[in-house]
Scaffold this active site. Structure first.
Site, PDB file in Angstrom:
ATOM      1  N   MET A   1      23.963   9.106   2.776  1.00 11.17           N
ATOM      2  CA  MET A   1      23.933  10.364   3.495  1.00 11.17           C
ATOM      3  C   MET A   1      24.190  10.157   4.984  1.00 11.17           C
ATOM      4  O   MET A   1      24.847  10.993   5.635  1.00 11.17           O
ATOM      5  CB  MET A   1      22.598  11.086   3.282  1.00 11.17           C
ATOM      6  CG  MET A   1      22.618  12.539   3.704  1.00 11.17           C
ATOM      7  SD  MET A   1      23.790  13.561   2.782  1.00 11.17           S
ATOM      8  CE  MET A   1      22.827  13.977   1.325  1.00 11.17           C
TER       9      MET A   1
ATOM     10  N   GLU B   1       0.809  -1.220   0.000  1.00 11.07           N
ATOM     11  CA  GLU B   1       0.000   0.000   0.000  1.00 11.07           C
ATOM     12  C   GLU B   1       0.842   1.269   0.000  1.00 11.07           C
ATOM     13  O   GLU B   1       0.468   2.267  -0.612  1.00 11.07           O
ATOM     14  CB  GLU B   1      -0.942   0.022   1.213  1.00 11.07           C
ATOM     15  CG  GLU B   1      -2.071  -0.989   1.158  1.00 11.07           C
ATOM     16  CD  GLU B   1      -1.742  -2.301   1.850  1.00 11.07           C
ATOM     17  OE1 GLU B   1      -2.665  -3.106   2.071  1.00 11.07           O
ATOM     18  OE2 GLU B   1      -0.543  -2.511   2.176  1.00 11.07           O
TER      19      GLU B   1
ATOM     20  N   PHE C   1     -12.269  -6.929  13.965  1.00 14.67           N
ATOM     21  CA  PHE C   1     -11.143  -7.403  13.149  1.00 14.67           C
ATOM     22  C   PHE C   1     -10.765  -6.360  12.097  1.00 14.67           C
ATOM     23  O   PHE C   1     -11.602  -5.874  11.353  1.00 14.67           O
ATOM     24  CB  PHE C   1     -11.517  -8.724  12.464  1.00 14.67           C
ATOM     25  CG  PHE C   1     -10.444  -9.248  11.541  1.00 14.67           C
ATOM     26  CD1 PHE C   1      -9.228  -9.688  12.046  1.00 14.67           C
ATOM     27  CD2 PHE C   1     -10.657  -9.294  10.167  1.00 14.67           C
ATOM     28  CE1 PHE C   1      -8.239 -10.170  11.190  1.00 14.67           C
ATOM     29  CE2 PHE C   1      -9.680  -9.776   9.308  1.00 14.67           C
ATOM     30  CZ  PHE C   1      -8.465 -10.223   9.825  1.00 14.67           C
ATOM     31  N   GLN C   2      -9.509  -6.000  12.074  1.00 18.46           N
ATOM     32  CA  GLN C   2      -8.928  -5.027  11.151  1.00 18.46           C
ATOM     33  C   GLN C   2      -9.569  -3.642  11.286  1.00 18.46           C
ATOM     34  O   GLN C   2      -9.693  -2.899  10.316  1.00 18.46           O
ATOM     35  CB  GLN C   2      -8.991  -5.520   9.700  1.00 18.46           C
ATOM     36  CG  GLN C   2      -8.048  -6.691   9.452  1.00 18.46           C
ATOM     37  CD  GLN C   2      -7.807  -6.974   7.986  1.00 18.46           C
ATOM     38  OE1 GLN C   2      -8.652  -6.722   7.142  1.00 18.46           O
ATOM     39  NE2 GLN C   2      -6.631  -7.517   7.670  1.00 18.46           N
TER      40      GLN C   2
ATOM     41  N   LYS D   1     -17.749  -0.615   5.516  1.00 18.32           N
ATOM     42  CA  LYS D   1     -18.101  -1.665   4.552  1.00 18.32           C
ATOM     43  C   LYS D   1     -19.607  -1.721   4.299  1.00 18.32           C
ATOM     44  O   LYS D   1     -20.046  -1.893   3.151  1.00 18.32           O
ATOM     45  CB  LYS D   1     -17.598  -3.016   5.060  1.00 18.32           C
ATOM     46  CG  LYS D   1     -17.848  -4.158   4.092  1.00 18.32           C
ATOM     47  CD  LYS D   1     -17.237  -5.470   4.590  1.00 18.32           C
ATOM     48  CE  LYS D   1     -17.457  -6.589   3.584  1.00 18.32           C
ATOM     49  NZ  LYS D   1     -16.843  -7.862   4.046  1.00 18.32           N
TER      50      LYS D   1
END
Length: 572
Positions: A484, A63, A125-126, A175
């Site tokens: 760097m 993602e 959940f999630q 959802k």
């Protein structure tokens, strides 16, 4: 059948369908061409509608790669990049990209899935409180609570993301809302009384600035990314030539003014050139257009432009006076401001001695390095990439030494040819951002300039490059270290290289070949010349593993706590 029946009984000016249907319709009304998204349980109703919606969908392999790709797309196209991620870890995986876009003022519209409304707040959940997480790093965020509001919220999101000072907007999508059937206006009116960006500057302030220019002896314009966002590069050129004003660029403002123009002084900042930094230090009038006076530009604020009257043109009033006291504040769009300044046609400043001084510095203190056939010098690699692309490539970088060498040794003559992570400095940004840049301009020569460390944070996006056969030329500046970090440890930490040297690396050539991408390892300038001649025009992706000098440092440099006049490594 219920959904189909619902579509047949619709009042004029309304649309009937599921929340996901209304979302897709709204995206089409906004003329969205590309979605960067990763499916998951909470967004399955949306993905069912994406299946045959006709909008190009890009599946990143992470993602974070998706949102960085959307940033690259936004930077080059000027349109909002659109991202979809599922709830929980899908949403939290885009947080870095949101922060990056917020810092660099990139327009994104990001949709995150959320658990059903009935279980929000139960640690389902999630589930993740993505609104709470992202409030400080988005321009605006909200959660959809009814089907009817979807078209309006999405229209507002695109308006907020792309107007005023651009930035990311996040919409959290439960959802069940995506699955519910409802009716909503197809083209809703939006009312945002608390969001009214000032576009047209105050005339009296413009007049005051024009008068200051006419009497200045050492004027300089600092040109930032705001000029690019305002599509005002043409007016900047016209105004600079009209008033014969020298131009200094910020890192993100590169390309807003032609680098080969006689009035161009180059990039200022920690690794900027001597002339640009000294122009900021010695000037008596500093006109900042669309830049935010960040610390990497200014160095120690006590020593920044100490002799100057400061004018600041910015669409975001919060930036004016935030870091540097401003005598002439001008709130407004850069294009509008420059248009008004051009129309003033004020008296040209009497600054011939200043211009002679600047020209003398340019000749005496250019960027420099000591070249060698082997080990291959990274600065020479950048020069060759410039030559082989005829100076017309879109250069996308990761973050580190290679980023600074790209800024120094690839002079940009046109706007919107430069994509990099500035404010947040996000490693792993470069490769996926190159994907977005190439999708925004399929005919362009896109060069992804990456460090070996940053490349390994997003190597999985090679799959996307192969899937779409994007002809990106991936140039890895491989110095077997966090370059760097190693440089700072050498200079400031007595060469105590604590975990900055990478002892185990994959074979990048074989890794690219595993994805079906042609690749080469390059160790000398003659090899680089031959291979670049072969591959730069190829209509396919190519990975180039440049084995550059491991101990090379980026100079000049303003050390932390020092002023812009206290550069080291300026001259041989």
């Amino acid at each position: 059948m219920l959904q189909e029946a619902a579509f047949t009984k619709v009042k004029a000016g309304t649309s009937n369908g599921s929340g996901a249907d209304l979302l897709i319709e709204a995206l089409k009304r906004e003329k969205v061409e590309v979605i960067f998204g990763y499916p998951g349980g909470a967004v399955l109703p949306i993905y069912d509608k994406i299946y045959d919606c006709g909008i190009t969908h890009v599946l990143p392999r992470h993602e974070q790669g998706g949102i960085h790709a959307a940033e690259g797309y936004a930077r080059i196209s000027g349109k909002a990049g659109v991202v979809i991620a599922t709830s929980g870890p899908g949403a939290t995986n885009i947080v870095t990209g949101l922060a990056d876009a917020m810092m660099d003022s990139l327009p994104l519209v990001v949709f995150t899935g959320q658990v059903a409304t009935g279980v929000i707040g139960t640690d389902a959940f999630q589930e993740a409180d993505i609104l709470g997480i992202t409030t400080p790093i988005t321009k605006h965020n909200c959660q959809i609570r009814s089907v009817e509001e979807i078209p309006r919220v999405i229209k507002e999101a695109f308006h907020i993301a792309t107007t005023g000072r651009p930035g990311p907007v996040l919409i959290d999508f439960p959802k069940d809302i995506a699955a519910l059937i409802g009716e909503a206006p197809t083209d809703p009116e939006i009312s945002l009384p608390g969001y009214q960006p000032t576009l047209e500057p105050n005339y009296l302030q413009i007049r005051k600035l024009a008068e200051a220019v006419s009497t200045a002896k050492k004027p300089v314009i600092l040109a930032g990314a705001g000029i690019l966002f305002a599509k005002a590069s043409d007016l900047l050129l016209e105004y600079a030539e009209q008033q014969q004003l020298p131009i200094v660029n910020t890192l993100l403002g590169l390309g807003s003014f032609p680098a080969d123009h006689p009035l161009s002084l180059g990039m200022a900042g920690m690794h900027g050139c001597y002339t640009a930094n000294m122009a900021l230090y010695e000037c008596d009038l500093l006109i900042n257009i669309g830049a935010r006076f960040d610390d990497r530009l200014t160095g120690n604020l006590k020593h920044f432009a100490p002799k100057a009257t400061v004018a600041h043109i910015d669409i975001d009033p919060a930036e004016i006076g935030k870091n540097v006291p401003t005598a002439i504040p001008v709130v407004g769009d850069a294009r509008e401001a420059l248009s008004m300044l051009v129309k003033q046609d004020g008296k040209t400043p009497q600054h011939s001695e200043w211009m002679k001084q600047l020209e003398s510095w340019k000749k005496e203190y250019p960027y420099w390095y000591e070249n060698a056939e082997s080990p291959l010098k990274p600065q020479r690699v950048m020069e060759m990439l410039y030559e082989k692309s005829n100076g017309d490539g879109i250069v996308v970088t990761d973050v580190g030494q290679h980023q600074m060498w790209a800024a120094q040794y690839y002079p940009f003559k046109k706007p919107n040819r430069w994509v990099t992570s500035g404010g947040l400095g996000t490693m792993g940004f470069g490769l996926p951002a190159a994907v977005g840049a190439q999708l925004a301009d399929r005919s362009a020569c896109v060069i992804a300039v990456l460090g070996d460390a940053g490349f390994q944070m997003s190597t999985q996006e090679l799959a996307v490059i192969k899937e779409f056969n994007l002809p990106i030329k991936i140039a890895i500046f491989n110095n077997r270290s966090l370059g760097m970090v190693r440089q700072w440890q050498e200079i400031f930490y007595e060469e105590r290289y604590s975990h900055s040297k990478i002892s185990v690396q994959p074979n990048f050539v074989k890794l690219a070949e595993a994805y079906g991408i042609k690749a080469y390892e390059i160790t000398t300038e003659s090899e680089a010349d031959s291979i670049l001649n072969e591959v730069m025009e190829a209509n396919e992706p190519v990975l180039l593993d440049f084995r550059v000098a491991e101990s090379e440092n980026v100079y000049p440099m303003i050390a932390p706590g020092k002023g812009s006049h206290e550069m080291v490594g300026v001259k041989k």
